[in-house]
Design a protein around this motif. Structure first.
Motif, mmCIF file in Angstrom:
data_model
loop_
_atom_site.group_PDB
_atom_site.id
_atom_site.type_symbol
_atom_site.label_atom_id
_atom_site.label_comp_id
_atom_site.label_asym_id
_atom_site.label_seq_id
_atom_site.Cartn_x
_atom_site.Cartn_y
_atom_site.Cartn_z
ATOM 1 N N GLU A 228 0.823 -1.208 0.000
ATOM 2 C CA GLU A 228 0.000 0.000 0.000
ATOM 3 C C GLU A 228 0.857 1.258 0.000
ATOM 4 O OE1 GLU A 228 -4.035 -1.064 2.378
ATOM 5 O OE2 GLU A 228 -2.176 -1.548 3.428
ATOM 6 N N ARG A 229 1.932 1.261 0.789
ATOM 7 C CA ARG A 229 2.829 2.419 0.796
ATOM 8 C C ARG A 229 3.525 2.595 -0.557
ATOM 9 N NH1 ARG A 229 6.840 1.158 3.822
ATOM 10 N NH2 ARG A 229 6.099 -0.812 4.703
ATOM 11 N N PHE A 230 3.878 1.484 -1.195
ATOM 12 C CA PHE A 230 4.514 1.557 -2.513
ATOM 13 C C PHE A 230 3.570 2.223 -3.513
ATOM 14 C CE2 PHE A 230 6.031 0.314 -6.618
ATOM 15 C CZ PHE A 230 7.387 0.089 -6.486
ATOM 16 N N VAL A 231 2.315 1.804 -3.532
ATOM 17 C CA VAL A 231 1.350 2.336 -4.499
ATOM 18 C C VAL A 231 1.096 3.822 -4.256
ATOM 19 C CG1 VAL A 231 -1.044 2.229 -5.284
ATOM 20 C CG2 VAL A 231 0.243 0.114 -4.919
ATOM 21 N N ARG A 232 0.829 4.196 -3.008
ATOM 22 C CA ARG A 232 0.533 5.597 -2.713
ATOM 23 C C ARG A 232 1.715 6.507 -3.052
ATOM 24 N NH1 ARG A 232 -1.278 3.849 2.176
ATOM 25 N NH2 ARG A 232 0.174 5.156 3.364
ATOM 26 N N THR A 233 2.915 6.057 -2.700
ATOM 27 C CA THR A 233 4.099 6.866 -2.969
ATOM 28 C C THR A 233 4.352 6.986 -4.468
ATOM 29 O OG1 THR A 233 5.049 6.122 -0.871
ATOM 30 C CG2 THR A 233 6.544 7.158 -2.454
ATOM 31 N N ALA A 234 4.210 5.876 -5.192
ATOM 32 C CA ALA A 234 4.411 5.905 -6.641
ATOM 33 C C ALA A 234 3.414 6.844 -7.310
ATOM 34 C CB ALA A 234 4.278 4.497 -7.216
ATOM 35 N N TYR A 235 2.153 6.807 -6.857
ATOM 36 C CA TYR A 235 1.140 7.699 -7.434
ATOM 37 C C TYR A 235 1.477 9.159 -7.144
ATOM 38 C CZ TYR A 235 -3.132 10.363 -7.992
ATOM 39 O OH TYR A 235 -4.030 11.334 -8.356
ATOM 40 N N GLN A 236 1.765 9.483 -5.886
ATOM 41 C CA GLN A 236 1.974 10.879 -5.525
ATOM 42 C C GLN A 236 3.232 11.467 -6.169
ATOM 43 O OE1 GLN A 236 1.581 11.980 -1.437
ATOM 44 N NE2 GLN A 236 -0.591 11.532 -1.420
ATOM 45 N N LYS A 237 4.327 10.726 -6.183
ATOM 46 C CA LYS A 237 5.562 11.301 -6.734
ATOM 47 C C LYS A 237 5.482 11.484 -8.241
ATOM 48 C CE LYS A 237 9.084 9.443 -8.236
ATOM 49 N NZ LYS A 237 10.445 8.928 -8.521
ATOM 50 N N THR A 238 4.639 10.708 -8.920
ATOM 51 C CA THR A 238 4.512 10.848 -10.370
ATOM 52 C C THR A 238 3.426 11.839 -10.763
ATOM 53 O OG1 THR A 238 3.092 8.874 -10.393
ATOM 54 C CG2 THR A 238 5.423 8.558 -10.899
ATOM 55 N N HIS A 239 2.668 12.348 -9.806
ATOM 56 C CA HIS A 239 1.604 13.304 -10.131
ATOM 57 C C HIS A 239 1.779 14.659 -9.445
ATOM 58 C CE1 HIS A 239 -0.331 9.533 -11.386
ATOM 59 N NE2 HIS A 239 -1.072 10.284 -12.163
ATOM 60 N N VAL A 240 2.702 14.756 -8.495
ATOM 61 C CA VAL A 240 2.888 16.019 -7.794
ATOM 62 C C VAL A 240 3.465 17.064 -8.742
ATOM 63 C CG1 VAL A 240 5.275 15.583 -7.034
ATOM 64 C CG2 VAL A 240 3.758 16.963 -5.612
ATOM 65 N N GLU A 241 3.198 18.335 -8.453
ATOM 66 C CA GLU A 241 3.761 19.431 -9.244
ATOM 67 C C GLU A 241 5.276 19.439 -9.104
ATOM 68 O OE1 GLU A 241 3.607 24.104 -8.539
ATOM 69 O OE2 GLU A 241 1.692 23.339 -9.277
ATOM 70 N N ILE A 242 5.991 19.471 -10.222
ATOM 71 C CA ILE A 242 7.447 19.398 -10.184
ATOM 72 C C ILE A 242 8.019 20.726 -9.672
ATOM 73 C CG2 ILE A 242 9.549 18.976 -11.501
ATOM 74 C CD1 ILE A 242 7.665 16.587 -11.246
ATOM 75 N N PRO A 243 8.845 20.690 -8.625
ATOM 76 C CA PRO A 243 9.395 21.931 -8.055
ATOM 77 C C PRO A 243 10.431 22.559 -8.973
ATOM 78 C CG PRO A 243 10.335 20.022 -6.959
ATOM 79 C CD PRO A 243 9.252 19.503 -7.863
ATOM 80 N N SER A 244 10.584 23.876 -8.859
ATOM 81 C CA SER A 244 11.470 24.612 -9.766
ATOM 82 C C SER A 244 12.833 24.913 -9.175
ATOM 83 C CB SER A 244 10.808 25.929 -10.186
ATOM 84 O OG SER A 244 10.511 26.716 -9.047
ATOM 85 N N GLY A 245 13.045 24.625 -7.907
ATOM 86 C CA GLY A 245 14.338 24.919 -7.290
ATOM 87 C C GLY A 245 14.643 23.939 -6.177
ATOM 88 N N ASP A 246 15.868 24.012 -5.638
ATOM 89 C CA ASP A 246 16.303 23.051 -4.633
ATOM 90 C C ASP A 246 15.483 23.126 -3.353
ATOM 91 O OD1 ASP A 246 18.197 22.326 -6.449
ATOM 92 O OD2 ASP A 246 19.925 23.056 -5.317
ATOM 93 N N THR A 247 15.230 24.334 -2.867
ATOM 94 C CA THR A 247 14.468 24.477 -1.624
ATOM 95 C C THR A 247 13.061 23.937 -1.789
ATOM 96 O OG1 THR A 247 15.750 26.428 -0.959
ATOM 97 C CG2 THR A 247 13.609 26.107 0.094
ATOM 98 N N GLU A 248 12.429 24.306 -2.888
ATOM 99 C CA GLU A 248 11.077 23.819 -3.150
ATOM 100 C C GLU A 248 11.067 22.301 -3.305
ATOM 101 O OE1 GLU A 248 7.514 24.381 -6.454
ATOM 102 O OE2 GLU A 248 9.171 25.819 -6.389
ATOM 103 N N ALA A 249 12.130 21.745 -3.881
ATOM 104 C CA ALA A 249 12.213 20.296 -4.056
ATOM 105 C C ALA A 249 12.296 19.580 -2.715
ATOM 106 C CB ALA A 249 13.420 19.938 -4.922
ATOM 107 N N VAL A 250 13.100 20.115 -1.803
ATOM 108 C CA VAL A 250 13.221 19.509 -0.476
ATOM 109 C C VAL A 250 11.872 19.523 0.245
ATOM 110 C CG1 VAL A 250 14.266 19.764 1.816
ATOM 111 C CG2 VAL A 250 15.670 20.020 -0.230
ATOM 112 N N ILE A 251 11.195 20.657 0.175
ATOM 113 C CA ILE A 251 9.887 20.764 0.835
ATOM 114 C C ILE A 251 8.901 19.773 0.222
ATOM 115 C CG2 ILE A 251 7.903 22.288 1.179
ATOM 116 C CD1 ILE A 251 9.933 24.615 1.332
ATOM 117 N N THR A 252 8.899 19.662 -1.106
ATOM 118 C CA THR A 252 8.015 18.716 -1.783
ATOM 119 C C THR A 252 8.318 17.281 -1.354
ATOM 120 O OG1 THR A 252 7.820 20.179 -3.702
ATOM 121 C CG2 THR A 252 7.238 17.860 -4.028
ATOM 122 N N CYS A 253 9.587 16.950 -1.258
ATOM 123 C CA CYS A 253 9.982 15.597 -0.856
ATOM 124 C C CYS A 253 9.437 15.245 0.530
ATOM 125 C CB CYS A 253 11.503 15.473 -0.864
ATOM 126 S SG CYS A 253 12.251 15.421 -2.511
#
Length: 331
Positions: A228-253
């Motif tokens: 279940e964790r694999f599916v949810r994580t795979a869905y969210q990381k492939t559909h989340v808005e792609i961050p434009s910078g390093d700080t935003e990327a860390v927060i998104t992660c």
């Protein structure tokens, strides 16, 4: 338990991170291992020399320094996760020419020797993995590994009854058992999950409308098992808005991992212990910076390979992950 992911920003910077979910008490610290550091294989005492310096989170117990995750100076990063019921190691050292390596040492071994995923592929052909009891659980831990590099490539390493396998990981996610090919096949059960929803459907002549938003995510599983964790994580990381910078990327992660963190008491083992998220960490493979927060302190802290690199010939401990909690008063 545990969940790990790779994630790229719009600039192509590759981030790598994980949740450390464990039922045993651990005291993780951040370490910097210098280039050319010489250490002993716990399996047979063979001496190894690290070709690359690296920063890692780990723990020293009974004079053994083991690591959970880390990144080296070339941007090669890896983490170890539990793999119960599937992990199988070689039991007996033979006269074959392959180098015997303890599974407990494998993460240190590859962080010190691999500068890329391509180099890892060649190294795996030269070694055999063996099980050795670890000082925390006093048992042979069933393990598998996820690795990545600055290119964004990701692979999974699993040692089973079929031997050591290296799987290309196009989804950039890893949890626990079953094996990685099973998880990838299981994603096909959730093809209908989507960010958008049907605004109106008819059952016969009866119109049905959603209560609000997020109807497209109804097919996603909600439990904390590995599949279940694999599916949810795979869905969210492939559909989340792609961050434009390093700080935003860390927060998104970190937001992505909130989806699979385990609060204390929600999951119990057969022994009655709580299996919870001890820490969550992310690595910028370009800058070799670590970002982490712990169960008891949600403030994000940062450490860098370059903070102390080159100042010692022995491992340097940057201190405990645990930090006192403080609240910023707004007035």
């Amino acid at each position: 338990m545990c969940t790990a992911i790779t994630f790229q920003s719009k600039q192509g910077v590759n981030f790598f991170g994980r949740t450390m979910d464990f039922s045993y008490p651990i005291e993780p610290k951040t370490y910097i291992i210098p280039k050319n550091y010489v250490w002993h294989n716990v399996l047979n005492g063979n001496m190894y020399s690290d070709s690359y310096s690296f920063i890692a989170i780990g723990q020293e117990s009974d004079e053994m320094l083991g690591f959970f995750d880390g990144v080296n100076e070339r941007g090669f990063a890896s983490a170890v996760l539990y793999f119960p019921g599937y992990a199988k190691y070689q039991e007996k050292v033979t006269k074959e020419q392959k180098e015997p390596v303890a599974a407990l040492d494998f993460l240190h071994y590859i962080l010190g020797k691999c500068g890329s995923i391509d180099e890892l592929d060649g190294l795996l052909r030269q070694i055999s993995l063996f099980g050795v009891p670890d000082p925390i659980t006093q048992s042979v831990a069933p393990l598998h590994w996820i690795a990545t590099d600055r290119s964004g490539k990701s692979v999974v390493i699993e040692s089973t009854e079929q031997g050591i396998k290296l799987y290309r990981n196009p989804i950039g996610v890893l949890t626990n058992s079953p094996d990685f090919p099973w998880h990838m096949t299981n994603l096909r059960n959730y093809m209908t999950a989507a960010p958008r929803q049907e605004e109106e459907v008819f059952w016969g002549e009866v119109p049905l409308r959603p209560f609000g938003q997020a109807g497209g995510t109804v097919p996603l599983p909600g439990g904390d098992t590995s599949p279940e964790r694999f599916v949810r994580t795979a869905y969210q990381k492939t559909h989340v808005e792609i961050p434009s910078g390093d700080t935003e990327a860390v927060i998104t992660c970190f937001h992505l991992m909130e989806n699979v963190t385990i609060p204390r008491g929600v999951v119990e083992t057969a022994k009655g212990d709580c299996d919870d998220t001890k820490y969550t960490a992310f690595i910028n493979t370009k800058t070799c910076e670590y970002f982490f927060r712990t169960y008891d302190n949600s403030e994000i802290a940062c450490a860098s390979l370059w903070d102390r690199s080159g100042y010692s010939k022995k491992p340097v401990c940057l201190g405990d992950l645990a930090r006192p909690v403080s609240f910023h008063k707004i007035s």
